[in-house]
Design an enzyme around this catalytic site. Structure first.
Site, PDB file in Angstrom:
ATOM      1  N   GLY A  13     -16.072  18.935  62.893  1.00 25.94           N
ATOM      2  CA  GLY A  13     -15.054  18.436  61.965  1.00 25.94           C
ATOM      3  C   GLY A  13     -15.490  18.465  60.511  1.00 25.94           C
ATOM      4  O   GLY A  13     -14.814  17.915  59.646  1.00 25.94           O
TER       5      GLY A  13
ATOM      6  N   LYS B 253     -16.865  20.243  41.828  1.00 25.78           N
ATOM      7  CA  LYS B 253     -17.565  18.971  41.617  1.00 25.78           C
ATOM      8  C   LYS B 253     -18.548  19.078  40.448  1.00 25.78           C
ATOM      9  O   LYS B 253     -18.704  18.145  39.666  1.00 25.78           O
ATOM     10  CB  LYS B 253     -18.286  18.554  42.900  1.00 25.78           C
ATOM     11  CG  LYS B 253     -17.301  18.218  44.028  1.00 25.78           C
ATOM     12  CD  LYS B 253     -18.008  18.126  45.366  1.00 25.78           C
ATOM     13  CE  LYS B 253     -17.075  17.780  46.498  1.00 25.78           C
ATOM     14  NZ  LYS B 253     -17.686  17.957  47.822  1.00 25.78           N
TER      15      LYS B 253
HETATM   16  N1  HSE Z   1     -15.592  19.547  52.224  1.00 30.43           N
HETATM   17  C1  HSE Z   1     -16.437  18.811  51.357  1.00 30.43           C
HETATM   18  C2  HSE Z   1     -17.868  18.824  51.894  1.00 30.43           C
HETATM   19  C3  HSE Z   1     -16.024  17.367  51.193  1.00 30.43           C
HETATM   20  O1  HSE Z   1     -18.130  19.434  52.926  1.00 30.43           O
HETATM   21  O2  HSE Z   1     -18.719  18.260  51.248  1.00 30.43           O
HETATM   22  C4  HSE Z   1     -14.840  17.238  50.292  1.00 30.43           C
HETATM   23  O3  HSE Z   1     -15.117  17.754  49.038  1.00 30.43           O
END
Ligand code: HSE
Length: 426
Positions: A187, A205
């Site tokens: 998941g 980010k």
């Molecule tokens: N899909 C991202 C991760 C989390 O695997 O860190 C949401 O930004």
């Protein structure tokens, strides 16, 4: 007691987590913050869907825009994700006098200047702790805890999915495809994993972190971005032999020649503290003039950690923090972006070569012609006349010079397949 009414957009993993905290921890939140939070309305795609939390059906609506504009709410929590239509909802909420809390990194990285301009015009605030590092209070640490510092660099493992995949490849010797399938079963990875494994989520980010760290807008297009698709078990195992692990790093550094901002797979010495960040965990290492090195570590995704960050924004919003004026996206950009080709680094190079005499001399000759000096070489297999991996580590060299040298080497008849080039972060 102060009452804050909330419009919630989205009741997926994070939305359900927020709903759970606001309903089950109501008295704890009242005690800690002096505020009572009430959910006014929740916009969802399918009101009839079975969910992790049970929600009175009268709270649910399909009409997200009406929740964004609802005059009875004080704020809107946007958990829709992606740029559109989330941006329309956020702008509508701001224009109708509501503060916004969002976990949407893509929206801020791609449209931060526009969003904050509208927020400022309407005297509203936008909170986004949950957009980077899930439950890690990295935005607050950067804005408040490090306020006395000039930030010199930010080094982060800020995508849990990629870190999980690389960890499984390193510790369980899985091939990339097997590790990705495992991440999907657990998941972590989406059915379409591109945002995570191509480095785009990390770049979103990093744009937010670098903007805050360097107090000017850093845009997505300023960030050179490379993902982990091309990393294979050979790279993991050779890196290991040289004493390195491979991590997808988000890097932003202020240098004399301008800002260096990139997301890339990187060889990190096993002694480096970020080398020890495994699985789906995130970590962000700041280097700052007063505090020195500072590491934040924790769960970068998932319902509970991310909802924890959203609720911390709610409390900040209710208590009137932070100051609306200190916002990098409202600042004129002066920072120069350092060109990728001028970045100096050590490199790991993997060539697939025909095993015959003079190949090594030919390759090292071309590297030497481009001013690239070799520090280590490994060719373990011996299969005369067949294809074998040849690994070289270089001393510091310019990205442009290494790129040109590898392009020339890849045209040699003894080279079979595209060569791999991974930076080493010292
Ligand atoms: N899909 C991202 C991760 C989390 O695997 O860190 C949401 O930004």
């Amino acid at each position: 007691m102060k009452k804050i009414k909330i419009g919630l957009l989205g009741l997926g993993q994070i939305g359900s987590g927020v709903y759970r905290i606001l309903t089950r921890k109501k008295s704890l939140l009242q005690k800690k913050s002096g505020v009572s939070f009430e959910i006014e309305k929740i916009a969802v795609k399918s009101p009839g869907k079975k969910r992790a939390v049970s929600v009175p059906s009268k709270l649910l609506t399909r009409d997200a825009m009406s929740v964004a504009k609802n005059g009875r709410a004080d704020c809107v929590i946007e958990l829709v994700g992606g740029v559109r239509p989330a941006k329309d909802f956020v702008l509508a909420a701001l224009k109708s006098g509501k503060d916004v809390i969002t976990a949407n990194k893509a929206l801020l990285a791609e449209c931060g200047e526009e969003i904050f301009k509208i927020a400022s015009r309407y005297g509203r605030r936008v909170f986004f702790e949950a957009s980077v590092g899930g439950g890690i209070p990295v935005i607050k640490a950067l804005r408040e805890g490090l306020v006395a510092n000039e930030i010199q660099s930010v080094l982060g493992i800020i995508n849990g999915t990629s870190n999980y995949i690389l960890t499984r490849m390193t510790h369980d010797y899985l091939e990339f495809g097997q590790a990705l399938a495992q991440a999907q079963r657990e998941g972590y990875a989406e059915p379409d994993p591109s945002l995570d494994i191509d480095g785009i989520d990390s770049a979103h980010k990093l744009a937010i972190l670098a903007s805050l760290a360097f107090e000017e807008p850093v845009r997505l297009r300023d960030i050179a971005c490379e993902g982990i698709r091309a990393i294979d078990q050979n790279d993991i195992s050779f890196a290991n032999q040289f004493g390195y692990s491979i991590k997808l790093l988000a890097i932003a550094k202020k240098t004399a020649e301008g800002l260096e901002a990139r997301v890339q797979p990187t060889l990190l010495s096993k002694d480096h503290i970020l080398s020890k960040v495994d699985g789906a965990y995130n970590a962000i290492l700041f280097r700052a003039d007063e505090v020195g090195d500072m590491l934040l570590y924790g769960k970068g995704a998932g319902s509970k950690p991310t909802a924890s960050a959203v609720v911390s924004d709610l409390v900040d919003m209710a208590q009137g923090r932070p100051d609306k004026k200190t916002n990098p996206w409202l600042t004129k950009r002066r920072l120069k972006i350092k060109s990728g080709s001028s970045i100096q680094s050590r490199y790991y190079l993997r060539f697939s070569v025909i095993d015959k005499p003079k190949v090594l001399a030919r390759i090292s000759g071309i590297l030497g012609d481009h001013g690239v000096s070799i520090s280590d070489v490994i060719q373990t297999e011996r299969k005369v006349g067949n294809v074998v991996p040849l690994i070289m580590l270089t001393h510091h060299a310019g990205e442009g010079a290494v790129q040109d040298a590898v392009k020339t080497i890849d045209r040699l008849p003894v080279i079979k397949g595209k060569s791999h080039r991974i930076r080493i972060e010292d």
